[in-house]
Design a protein around this motif. Sequence first.
Motif, PDB file in Angstrom:
ATOM      1  N   THR A  28      48.642  21.454  22.069  1.00 18.27           N
ATOM      2  CA  THR A  28      47.641  21.853  21.078  1.00 18.27           C
ATOM      3  C   THR A  28      46.268  21.269  21.381  1.00 18.27           C
ATOM      4  OG1 THR A  28      48.035  19.962  19.607  1.00 18.27           O
ATOM      5  CG2 THR A  28      49.440  21.898  19.320  1.00 18.27           C
ATOM      6  N   ARG A  29      46.161  20.468  22.402  1.00 23.53           N
ATOM      7  CA  ARG A  29      44.874  19.845  22.710  1.00 23.53           C
ATOM      8  C   ARG A  29      43.942  20.849  23.397  1.00 23.53           C
ATOM      9  NH1 ARG A  29      45.398  14.356  21.950  1.00 23.53           N
ATOM     10  NH2 ARG A  29      47.526  13.543  22.063  1.00 23.53           N
ATOM     11  N   THR A  30      42.644  20.659  23.174  1.00 29.13           N
ATOM     12  CA  THR A  30      41.660  21.549  23.787  1.00 29.13           C
ATOM     13  C   THR A  30      40.681  20.747  24.633  1.00 29.13           C
ATOM     14  OG1 THR A  30      39.954  23.229  23.401  1.00 29.13           O
ATOM     15  CG2 THR A  30      40.106  21.446  21.778  1.00 29.13           C
ATOM     16  N   ILE A  31      40.205  21.373  25.699  1.00 32.31           N
ATOM     17  CA  ILE A  31      39.151  20.771  26.520  1.00 32.31           C
ATOM     18  C   ILE A  31      37.862  21.558  26.389  1.00 32.31           C
ATOM     19  CG2 ILE A  31      40.827  19.852  28.175  1.00 32.31           C
ATOM     20  CD1 ILE A  31      39.868  22.121  30.106  1.00 32.31           C
ATOM     21  N   GLU A  32      37.825  22.500  25.435  1.00 31.67           N
ATOM     22  CA  GLU A  32      36.622  23.320  25.276  1.00 31.67           C
ATOM     23  C   GLU A  32      35.433  22.442  24.936  1.00 31.67           C
ATOM     24  OE1 GLU A  32      34.947  27.118  22.686  1.00 31.67           O
ATOM     25  OE2 GLU A  32      37.041  26.472  22.470  1.00 31.67           O
ATOM     26  N   HIS A  33      34.287  22.731  25.574  1.00 29.11           N
ATOM     27  CA  HIS A  33      33.091  21.927  25.364  1.00 29.11           C
ATOM     28  C   HIS A  33      32.708  21.911  23.887  1.00 29.11           C
ATOM     29  CE1 HIS A  33      31.832  22.846  29.810  1.00 29.11           C
ATOM     30  NE2 HIS A  33      32.940  22.162  29.721  1.00 29.11           N
ATOM     31  N   PHE A  65      40.964  23.913  33.450  1.00 28.97           N
ATOM     32  CA  PHE A  65      40.198  22.834  34.060  1.00 28.97           C
ATOM     33  C   PHE A  65      40.172  22.942  35.581  1.00 28.97           C
ATOM     34  CE2 PHE A  65      39.757  18.206  35.256  1.00 28.97           C
ATOM     35  CZ  PHE A  65      38.409  18.131  34.938  1.00 28.97           C
ATOM     36  N   GLY A  66      41.244  23.439  36.191  1.00 24.68           N
ATOM     37  CA  GLY A  66      41.248  23.630  37.640  1.00 24.68           C
ATOM     38  C   GLY A  66      40.150  24.587  38.076  1.00 24.68           C
ATOM     39  N   ASP A  67      39.953  25.651  37.307  1.00 26.96           N
ATOM     40  CA  ASP A  67      38.872  26.591  37.615  1.00 26.96           C
ATOM     41  C   ASP A  67      37.511  25.938  37.394  1.00 26.96           C
ATOM     42  OD1 ASP A  67      40.124  29.613  37.830  1.00 26.96           O
ATOM     43  OD2 ASP A  67      41.326  28.286  36.586  1.00 26.96           O
ATOM     44  N   GLU A  68      37.397  25.103  36.333  1.00 27.68           N
ATOM     45  CA  GLU A  68      36.148  24.359  36.127  1.00 27.68           C
ATOM     46  C   GLU A  68      35.823  23.502  37.351  1.00 27.68           C
ATOM     47  OE1 GLU A  68      34.562  22.499  32.408  1.00 27.68           O
ATOM     48  OE2 GLU A  68      36.691  22.535  31.915  1.00 27.68           O
ATOM     49  N   ILE A  69      36.817  22.788  37.825  1.00 30.59           N
ATOM     50  CA  ILE A  69      36.604  21.929  38.993  1.00 30.59           C
ATOM     51  C   ILE A  69      36.119  22.757  40.176  1.00 30.59           C
ATOM     52  CG2 ILE A  69      37.827  20.594  40.761  1.00 30.59           C
ATOM     53  CD1 ILE A  69      39.450  19.298  38.591  1.00 30.59           C
ATOM     54  N   TYR A  70      36.795  23.882  40.434  1.00 28.19           N
ATOM     55  CA  TYR A  70      36.407  24.686  41.580  1.00 28.19           C
ATOM     56  C   TYR A  70      35.006  25.269  41.410  1.00 28.19           C
ATOM     57  CZ  TYR A  70      36.193  28.047  45.298  1.00 28.19           C
ATOM     58  OH  TYR A  70      35.768  28.749  46.396  1.00 28.19           O
ATOM     59  N   LEU A  71      34.649  25.674  40.186  1.00 27.37           N
ATOM     60  CA  LEU A  71      33.328  26.250  39.980  1.00 27.37           C
ATOM     61  C   LEU A  71      32.212  25.224  40.150  1.00 27.37           C
ATOM     62  CD1 LEU A  71      33.966  28.785  37.088  1.00 27.37           C
ATOM     63  CD2 LEU A  71      33.298  29.296  39.424  1.00 27.37           C
ATOM     64  N   THR A  72      32.492  23.952  39.931  1.00 28.00           N
ATOM     65  CA  THR A  72      31.464  22.947  40.247  1.00 28.00           C
ATOM     66  C   THR A  72      31.197  22.938  41.751  1.00 28.00           C
ATOM     67  OG1 THR A  72      33.036  21.099  40.501  1.00 28.00           O
ATOM     68  CG2 THR A  72      32.148  21.498  38.295  1.00 28.00           C
ATOM     69  N   GLN A  73      32.223  23.206  42.542  1.00 25.62           N
ATOM     70  CA  GLN A  73      32.028  23.303  43.995  1.00 25.62           C
ATOM     71  C   GLN A  73      31.211  24.552  44.335  1.00 25.62           C
ATOM     72  OE1 GLN A  73      35.372  24.158  46.913  1.00 25.62           O
ATOM     73  NE2 GLN A  73      35.189  21.941  47.164  1.00 25.62           N
ATOM     74  N   PHE A  74      31.458  25.645  43.603  1.00 25.10           N
ATOM     75  CA  PHE A  74      30.642  26.848  43.754  1.00 25.10           C
ATOM     76  C   PHE A  74      29.166  26.507  43.640  1.00 25.10           C
ATOM     77  CE2 PHE A  74      32.342  31.300  42.703  1.00 25.10           C
ATOM     78  CZ  PHE A  74      33.560  31.101  43.313  1.00 25.10           C
ATOM     79  N   PHE A  86      29.733  30.224  33.597  1.00 28.60           N
ATOM     80  CA  PHE A  86      31.114  30.507  33.993  1.00 28.60           C
ATOM     81  C   PHE A  86      31.952  29.219  33.960  1.00 28.60           C
ATOM     82  CE2 PHE A  86      32.562  34.516  36.364  1.00 28.60           C
ATOM     83  CZ  PHE A  86      33.747  34.563  35.635  1.00 28.60           C
ATOM     84  N   VAL A  87      31.317  28.087  34.267  1.00 27.48           N
ATOM     85  CA  VAL A  87      32.023  26.810  34.186  1.00 27.48           C
ATOM     86  C   VAL A  87      32.462  26.561  32.743  1.00 27.48           C
ATOM     87  CG1 VAL A  87      31.891  24.333  34.654  1.00 27.48           C
ATOM     88  CG2 VAL A  87      30.613  25.931  36.094  1.00 27.48           C
ATOM     89  N   ALA A  88      31.541  26.759  31.792  1.00 24.29           N
ATOM     90  CA  ALA A  88      31.863  26.558  30.378  1.00 24.29           C
ATOM     91  C   ALA A  88      32.909  27.561  29.900  1.00 24.29           C
ATOM     92  CB  ALA A  88      30.595  26.669  29.534  1.00 24.29           C
ATOM     93  N   ALA A  89      32.876  28.788  30.456  1.00 21.34           N
ATOM     94  CA  ALA A  89      33.871  29.795  30.059  1.00 21.34           C
ATOM     95  C   ALA A  89      35.274  29.356  30.423  1.00 21.34           C
ATOM     96  CB  ALA A  89      33.540  31.135  30.714  1.00 21.34           C
ATOM     97  N   MET A  90      35.410  28.688  31.562  1.00 19.62           N
ATOM     98  CA  MET A  90      36.724  28.188  31.947  1.00 19.62           C
ATOM     99  C   MET A  90      37.182  27.061  31.019  1.00 19.62           C
ATOM    100  SD  MET A  90      37.756  30.101  34.428  1.00 19.62           S
ATOM    101  CE  MET A  90      36.997  31.353  33.364  1.00 19.62           C
ATOM    102  N   ALA A  91      36.229  26.251  30.530  1.00 19.95           N
ATOM    103  CA  ALA A  91      36.578  25.212  29.560  1.00 19.95           C
ATOM    104  C   ALA A  91      37.065  25.844  28.260  1.00 19.95           C
ATOM    105  CB  ALA A  91      35.386  24.305  29.291  1.00 19.95           C
ATOM    106  N   ALA A  92      36.395  26.923  27.855  1.00 14.17           N
ATOM    107  CA  ALA A  92      36.794  27.603  26.624  1.00 14.17           C
ATOM    108  C   ALA A  92      38.202  28.180  26.733  1.00 14.17           C
ATOM    109  CB  ALA A  92      35.799  28.714  26.300  1.00 14.17           C
ATOM    110  N   GLU A  93      38.595  28.506  27.962  1.00 16.59           N
ATOM    111  CA  GLU A  93      39.931  29.062  28.188  1.00 16.59           C
ATOM    112  C   GLU A  93      40.950  27.974  28.525  1.00 16.59           C
ATOM    113  OE1 GLU A  93      41.889  32.693  30.828  1.00 16.59           O
ATOM    114  OE2 GLU A  93      39.723  32.399  30.863  1.00 16.59           O
ATOM    115  N   GLY A  94      40.481  26.731  28.651  1.00 14.46           N
ATOM    116  CA  GLY A  94      41.389  25.631  28.967  1.00 14.46           C
ATOM    117  C   GLY A  94      41.805  25.565  30.415  1.00 14.46           C
TER     118      GLY A  94
END
Length: 326
Positions: free
Chosen positions: A5-10, A98-107, A88-96
């Motif tokens: 039930t935990r969220t990582i959304e910004h 985090f792996g995609d968030e990490i990769y998009l920072t590399q983008f 797009f980084v924040a969109a991945m956070a909204a979807e939970g």
Amino acid sequence: MNSTTRTIEHGRRDGFASLSAGRLRADSFPMRLFAKGNAKHWDPSSIDFTQDAADFAAMTDDERRQTCALAAQFLAGEESVTQDLQPFVAAMAAEGRFGDEIYLTQFVFEEARHTQAFRLWFDAVGMTGDLHPYIERNQPYLEIFTRALPESLQALAADPSPVNQIRASVTYNHVVEGTLALTGYFAWHKICAERGILPGMQQVIAHIGADERRHMAWGTFTCRRHIAADDALWDVVDGRMQELLVPAMGVVTGTVDRWPEGEVPFGLDLNEMAEYAMDKVGRRLGAIASARGADLRAIDADAEPERLEERFHAEDSAALAAAAAP
């Protein structure tokens, strides 16, 4: 509290993906791409552009104008995606995710690196003045990079829905990178490789191409997982591609249409470039469409998008080699 039930959304964080069981898997597709990118670091400032400066000086005025027009499109485009990608980084956070968030920072880092590489090249060849005139006459280019790209990515800030993710990914990964950049590489091959000039630029293009194959693979993966979850979203993929088809082709033809027929520097051919670009459009749609009806549970670890990009690269390399053969 149960970890599910935990969220990582910004702005709403009450937990951490990296502390949660199964939420940051090393074998997930985005984390594999991230690891691959970490292993392929390159530094634009280490590239020697000395010979490029000599080759550039030896060109005719028309050849220099054509080379600068192409390089300016790349430079401005790389800056655009560096600036526009953050939602797009924040969109991945909204979807939970985090792996995609990490990769998009590399983008974002890689797009910034690409921007630096082209700016260093211009400085090295002595083009230190205002470069805007090289892109301002290409109105389709401005339509994509000052309107379509930022609008589609900024839309994610207010609504990170699958529809908006697909529209943003098609715009960025499949039109800008998967069609325009690849067609630009084709033009660079005509300018550089076939004539044995601009070795520094050849290195830049090789490095950027490797980075962007990972970017395109992620974009294909993102669109594939959404249409595997909801087949109706295929219409969003196809619709966005059709929306951008005319301006995208205008960017390609506008790169060379200033010259009379048969007089384009370096033997660049408008029809050949247009056909090359259209082939890339169809290929991108096919890569995404292959996920229609796929098992969503298998998508996150499926390496098919990466395999497709490597296969496409091999096909493109073979086609360029064949075209350059006497």
